[in-house]
Design a protein around this motif. Structure first.
Motif, short mmCIF file in Angstrom:
data_model
loop_
_atom_site.label_atom_id
_atom_site.label_comp_id
_atom_site.label_asym_id
_atom_site.label_seq_id
_atom_site.Cartn_x
_atom_site.Cartn_y
_atom_site.Cartn_z
N THR A 132 0.82 -1.21 0.00
CA THR A 132 0.00 0.00 0.00
C THR A 132 0.85 1.26 0.00
O THR A 132 0.62 2.19 -0.78
N ASN A 133 1.86 1.29 0.85
CA ASN A 133 2.64 2.51 0.99
C ASN A 133 3.64 2.72 -0.15
O ASN A 133 3.98 3.85 -0.48
N VAL A 135 2.94 1.79 -3.25
CA VAL A 135 2.07 2.21 -4.34
C VAL A 135 1.62 3.66 -4.17
O VAL A 135 1.61 4.45 -5.12
N MET A 136 1.26 4.04 -2.94
CA MET A 136 0.71 5.36 -2.68
C MET A 136 1.75 6.40 -2.27
O MET A 136 1.48 7.59 -2.26
N GLU A 210 8.95 0.29 -11.26
CA GLU A 210 8.17 1.52 -11.32
C GLU A 210 6.92 1.34 -12.19
O GLU A 210 5.83 1.79 -11.84
N TYR A 213 4.09 -0.90 -10.20
CA TYR A 213 3.18 -0.31 -9.23
C TYR A 213 2.45 0.92 -9.78
O TYR A 213 1.36 1.25 -9.32
N SER A 214 3.03 1.56 -10.79
CA SER A 214 2.32 2.67 -11.43
C SER A 214 1.08 2.17 -12.17
O SER A 214 0.00 2.77 -12.07
N HIS A 215 1.22 1.06 -12.87
CA HIS A 215 0.07 0.50 -13.59
C HIS A 215 -0.87 -0.24 -12.64
O HIS A 215 -2.06 -0.35 -12.92
N TYR A 216 -0.33 -0.71 -11.52
CA TYR A 216 -1.17 -1.34 -10.50
C TYR A 216 -2.17 -0.34 -9.93
O TYR A 216 -3.30 -0.70 -9.58
N LYS A 217 -1.76 0.93 -9.84
CA LYS A 217 -2.65 1.97 -9.32
C LYS A 217 -3.92 2.09 -10.16
O LYS A 217 -4.98 2.41 -9.64
N THR A 218 -3.80 1.85 -11.46
CA THR A 218 -4.96 1.93 -12.36
C THR A 218 -5.55 0.55 -12.63
O THR A 218 -6.36 0.39 -13.55
N ASN A 219 -5.14 -0.44 -11.81
CA ASN A 219 -5.67 -1.80 -11.92
C ASN A 219 -5.44 -2.41 -13.30
O ASN A 219 -6.25 -3.20 -13.78
#
Length: 319
Positions: A132-133, A135-136, A210, A213-219
């Motif tokens: 979580t941290n 990613v955010m 990078e 987790y950047s693309h993970y943010k947008t699922n």
């Protein structure tokens, strides 16, 4: 007989291209092999540092420059771009100003990495909530990727000028295995394939992480977002294999690096399109660049491909 990529490319050029084009390609490959491409690499450093400076500039703008240290990569990227441009025209600037600005920029990237790690640790839950941290929080490997241009600048500062092709008065002798030449001498004469392959593997990991987790943010909204994630371990495997094997360095590494370079270019198009498709589109360029997909991030992945291709065209160290 060992397959040598540059020899094969020269043969293809001679057999399939008009004489002027084949001579230009052959000369360019010879410059790379002999380490005589300082001007060209200085120009690349200048261009890439502008892109990385813009990227870090607006990312830190979103963080309101809450820490004064956030200004340092912006200032250093401008200094590196200027030093690279000076290096195109002046040998002294390339071996002096560019070298020291590159070292300062690399140091700044390492310091920035520490601040980004600390920023993640200070978020609620800290490292007890790593996914979580990370990613955010602040992009953990972004400061190290910022050092890509600086690394190229440092490398350029030890190379020879294009006009020095054919001058071999202090070149390392491949037949002498009892004494290993100084690394500066080998770099000066284009013999650093293993080293650059190792750097390619490291930078591919940073860039791929990078992208993950950047693309993970947008699922992973688009299937294309998986491509840099899937290419990363392939490129890393080829780069690591190239350290041990000349054949891999001349076959698998350039193939996977070309894919990474192309993927970064396609990703840049998708990110630019994503910005244009935001409300307001090109009518609100600053706002949409700030809060849309990071426009220059895919080019960092493309830079890994560039490093891999360069490594495949160089000669191997004496040992």
């Amino acid at each position: 007989m060992t397959f040598i990529l540059t020899t094969a490319l020269e043969k293809v050029a001679r057999n399939n291209l008009p004489l002027p084009a084949s001579e230009a390609i052959t000369t360019a490959l010879e410059h790379l092999r002999q380490g005589c491409f300082q001007r060209s690499l200085c120009l690349v450093v200048s261009a890439t540092s502008v892109a990385s400076g813009l990227e870090v500039g607006y990312e830190h703008y979103k963080g309101s420059y809450s820490n004064p240290v956030m200004y340092t990569p912006v200032a250093l990227s401008g200094a590196l771009a200027g030093a690279g441009l000076l290096g195109v025209f002046s040998r002294n600037a390339a071996t002096g100003i560019l070298r020291y600005v590159s070292i300062a920029t690399l140091a700044d990237g390492i310091i920035g990495f520490f601040f980004h790690v600390r920023g993640i640790a200070r978020k609620p839950g800290g490292w007890s909530l790593p996914i979580t941290n990370i990613v955010m929080g602040p992009p953990i490997f972004a400061p190290l990727l910022f050092g890509t241009s600086a690394y190229l600048g440092l490398m350029a500062s030890y190379l020879r000028r294009e006009e020095e092709l054919g001058q071999t008065e202090d070149a390392p002798d491949d037949s002498m295995q009892s004494e290993r030449p100084d690394w500066r001498t080998e770099l000066r004469y284009g013999k650093f394939q293993k080293h650059l392959s190792a750097v390619t593997a490291a930078w591919a990991f940073f860039s791929g992480f990078e992208a993950l987790y950047s693309h993970y943010k947008t699922n992973f909204r688009y299937k294309a977002q998986w491509t840099p994630v899937l290419l990363t371990p392939i490129l890393m495997a080829a780069a690591i294999g190239a350290i041990k094997s000349r054949r891999i360095a001349n076959t698998a590494l350039p193939a996977t690096s070309t894919l990474a370079l192309a993927n970064g270019g396609v990703g840049f198009f998708y990110h630019a399109r994503g910005i244009v498709r935001r409300p307001g589109g090109v009518k609100k360029p600053i706002y949409n660049i700030l809060y849309g997909p990071p426009i220059f991030a895919p080019l960092l992945f493309a830079a890994c491909g560039f490093l891999g291709i360069m490594a495949s065209l160089l000669r191997r160290e004496t040992r």
